[in-house]
Design a protein around this motif. Structure first.
Motif, short mmCIF file in Angstrom:
data_model
loop_
_atom_site.label_atom_id
_atom_site.label_comp_id
_atom_site.label_asym_id
_atom_site.label_seq_id
_atom_site.Cartn_x
_atom_site.Cartn_y
_atom_site.Cartn_z
N MET A 1 10.94 41.44 -1.09
CA MET A 1 10.70 42.09 0.20
C MET A 1 11.80 43.09 0.50
O MET A 1 12.98 42.81 0.32
CB MET A 1 10.63 41.03 1.30
CG MET A 1 10.31 41.60 2.68
SD MET A 1 10.16 40.28 3.91
CE MET A 1 9.96 41.27 5.38
N ARG A 2 11.44 44.30 0.95
CA ARG A 2 12.42 45.33 1.25
C ARG A 2 13.21 44.99 2.51
O ARG A 2 12.73 44.32 3.40
CB ARG A 2 11.71 46.68 1.44
CG ARG A 2 10.97 47.19 0.21
CD ARG A 2 10.28 48.50 0.53
NE ARG A 2 9.61 49.06 -0.62
CZ ARG A 2 8.35 48.78 -0.96
NH1 ARG A 2 7.66 47.91 -0.23
NH2 ARG A 2 7.80 49.33 -2.02
N ASP A 3 14.44 45.51 2.57
CA ASP A 3 15.22 45.37 3.79
C ASP A 3 14.59 46.19 4.90
O ASP A 3 14.21 47.35 4.71
CB ASP A 3 16.66 45.86 3.55
CG ASP A 3 17.43 44.93 2.63
OD1 ASP A 3 17.08 43.75 2.59
OD2 ASP A 3 18.38 45.41 1.97
N ILE A 4 14.45 45.58 6.06
CA ILE A 4 13.86 46.25 7.21
C ILE A 4 14.97 46.76 8.12
O ILE A 4 15.89 46.03 8.48
CB ILE A 4 12.93 45.28 7.99
CG1 ILE A 4 11.80 44.79 7.09
CG2 ILE A 4 12.40 45.95 9.25
CD1 ILE A 4 10.91 45.89 6.53
N ARG A 5 14.88 48.03 8.48
CA ARG A 5 15.86 48.64 9.36
C ARG A 5 15.23 48.94 10.71
O ARG A 5 14.20 49.62 10.79
CB ARG A 5 16.40 49.93 8.75
CG ARG A 5 17.27 49.70 7.51
CD ARG A 5 17.73 51.01 6.92
NE ARG A 5 18.80 50.82 5.95
CZ ARG A 5 19.40 51.82 5.31
NH1 ARG A 5 19.03 53.07 5.53
NH2 ARG A 5 20.36 51.56 4.46
N ILE A 6 15.85 48.41 11.75
CA ILE A 6 15.35 48.61 13.11
C ILE A 6 16.05 49.80 13.74
O ILE A 6 17.28 49.90 13.73
CB ILE A 6 15.57 47.34 13.96
CG1 ILE A 6 14.70 46.20 13.43
CG2 ILE A 6 15.28 47.62 15.43
CD1 ILE A 6 15.01 44.87 14.08
N VAL A 7 15.25 50.70 14.29
CA VAL A 7 15.75 51.83 15.05
C VAL A 7 15.33 51.59 16.50
O VAL A 7 14.14 51.55 16.80
CB VAL A 7 15.15 53.17 14.54
CG1 VAL A 7 15.71 54.34 15.33
CG2 VAL A 7 15.42 53.33 13.04
N CYS A 8 16.27 51.39 17.38
CA CYS A 8 15.96 51.11 18.78
C CYS A 8 15.65 52.41 19.51
O CYS A 8 16.53 53.26 19.69
CB CYS A 8 17.11 50.37 19.46
SG CYS A 8 17.11 48.60 19.16
N HIS A 9 14.41 52.54 19.93
CA HIS A 9 13.89 53.74 20.57
C HIS A 9 14.49 53.90 21.97
O HIS A 9 14.27 53.07 22.85
CB HIS A 9 12.36 53.62 20.63
CG HIS A 9 11.67 54.75 21.30
ND1 HIS A 9 10.80 54.58 22.34
CD2 HIS A 9 11.73 56.08 21.05
CE1 HIS A 9 10.33 55.73 22.73
NE2 HIS A 9 10.87 56.67 21.97
N ARG A 10 15.27 54.96 22.15
CA ARG A 10 16.00 55.21 23.40
C ARG A 10 16.96 54.07 23.71
O ARG A 10 17.21 53.73 24.87
CB ARG A 10 15.05 55.45 24.58
CG ARG A 10 14.05 56.58 24.35
CD ARG A 10 13.16 56.81 25.56
NE ARG A 10 11.98 57.56 25.17
CZ ARG A 10 10.93 57.81 25.96
NH1 ARG A 10 10.95 57.36 27.21
NH2 ARG A 10 9.89 58.48 25.52
N GLY A 11 17.51 53.47 22.67
CA GLY A 11 18.31 52.27 22.83
C GLY A 11 17.39 51.07 22.99
O GLY A 11 16.18 51.17 22.79
N ALA A 12 17.97 49.93 23.32
CA ALA A 12 17.15 48.73 23.53
C ALA A 12 16.51 48.85 24.92
O ALA A 12 16.94 48.25 25.90
CB ALA A 12 17.99 47.48 23.43
N SER A 13 15.46 49.67 24.99
CA SER A 13 14.92 50.11 26.28
C SER A 13 14.07 49.07 26.99
O SER A 13 13.62 49.32 28.12
CB SER A 13 14.10 51.40 26.08
OG SER A 13 13.10 51.21 25.10
N ARG A 14 13.82 47.92 26.37
CA ARG A 14 13.17 46.83 27.08
C ARG A 14 14.18 45.90 27.74
O ARG A 14 13.82 45.08 28.57
CB ARG A 14 12.27 46.02 26.13
CG ARG A 14 11.05 46.77 25.69
CD ARG A 14 10.01 45.83 25.10
NE ARG A 14 8.77 46.54 24.80
CZ ARG A 14 7.64 45.94 24.43
NH1 ARG A 14 7.62 44.63 24.28
NH2 ARG A 14 6.56 46.64 24.19
N ILE A 15 15.42 46.04 27.33
CA ILE A 15 16.48 45.18 27.85
C ILE A 15 17.33 45.90 28.89
O ILE A 15 17.81 45.29 29.84
CB ILE A 15 17.38 44.68 26.69
CG1 ILE A 15 16.55 43.85 25.71
CG2 ILE A 15 18.58 43.89 27.20
CD1 ILE A 15 17.31 43.45 24.46
#
Length: 241
Positions: A1-15
């Motif tokens: 399984m490939r490494d998954i990279r998270i890009v937070c859209h406009r930062g962690a905009s739900r938090i």
């Protein structure tokens, strides 16, 4: 399984309120690979992190940011609209925002209205250029970036370029899909061409995340980090057994 990279859209905009220092810190706390943010220019030529062309939606002020001075922008509250907890958050100046990223998180700079060479130099001065990348919905800014700062890694949207071959010809490093444009054939072609496959998805349907992972997408420009992590964990467990 490939490494998954998270890009937070406009930062962690739900938090935390989008495109603020609080959203950046929340993205770092979540272990995101990169933070996506938007760049605009004030009337007196100061670069700010803000999505809209006006400050109305995300601050207690009103008006177009390009018509406002930095003194006026610096006084705005950019947190109270989101939650009382974030009263006093400001519209970040780009230099302050980038300073907080150094050695902590990669940067995805979406240029709304700014000189791409100036943005590039600000990243380079902070050793953020090698892993960072840029994009703009403005065709003129995209062309200017290619011509003036070719070492600034660029992302293109599939819906703009229409083919993997065109993305390669434009010198892109990253090809971003939306759920409706992502197909097995396109993902395979992008991977074979050496492009990084990224998807933008503002929703939280686990099947969208699963399908993208199955097709080889490795970067996720998203809002719902929790659901992605849950899907990633399920897939990892399934492949390990």
């Amino acid at each position: 399984m490939r490494d998954i990279r998270i890009v937070c859209h406009r930062g962690a905009s739900r938090i935390a309120p989008e495109n603020t220092m609080a959203a950046l810190e929340a993205a770092i706390a979540l272990g995101a690979y990169a933070v996506e943010f938007d760049i605009r220019t004030s009337r007196d030529d100061v670069l700010y992190v803000l999505h809209d062309d006006t400050v109305d939606r995300t601050t207690d002020g009103s008006g177009r940011i390009e018509d406002m001075t930095s003194t006026e922008i610096d006084r705005l509250d950019a947190g109270s609209w989101f939650s009382p907890e974030f009263v006093g958050q400001r519209v970040p100046r780009l230099d302050t925002f980038l300073d907080a990223c150094i050695g902590r998180i990669a940067v995805y700079a979406e240029i709304k209205r700014a000189d791409p060479a100036r943005v590039r130099d600000m990243l380079a001065a902070r050793n953020l250029l090698a892993e960072g990348w840029t994009f703009s919905f403005d065709q003129g800014i995209r062309a200017e970036t290619r011509a003036r700062v070719p070492d600034f890694r660029r992302m293109v949207l599939f819906e703009h370029v229409g083919s993997v071959e065109r993305a390669v010809a434009l010198g892109a490093s990253i090809l971003e899909f939306h759920p409706e444009t992502l197909t097995p054939e396109r993902a395979n072609a992008a991977l074979e061409a050496g492009l990084i496959c990224q998807i933008f998805y503002a929703g939280g349907d686990p099947e969208v995340f699963k399908t993208a992972m199955d097709l080889g997408v490795t970067q996720f420009n998203i809002d719902d980090v929790e659901t992605l992590r849950a899907v990633e964990g399920q897939l990892f467990t399934a492949t390990a057994t």
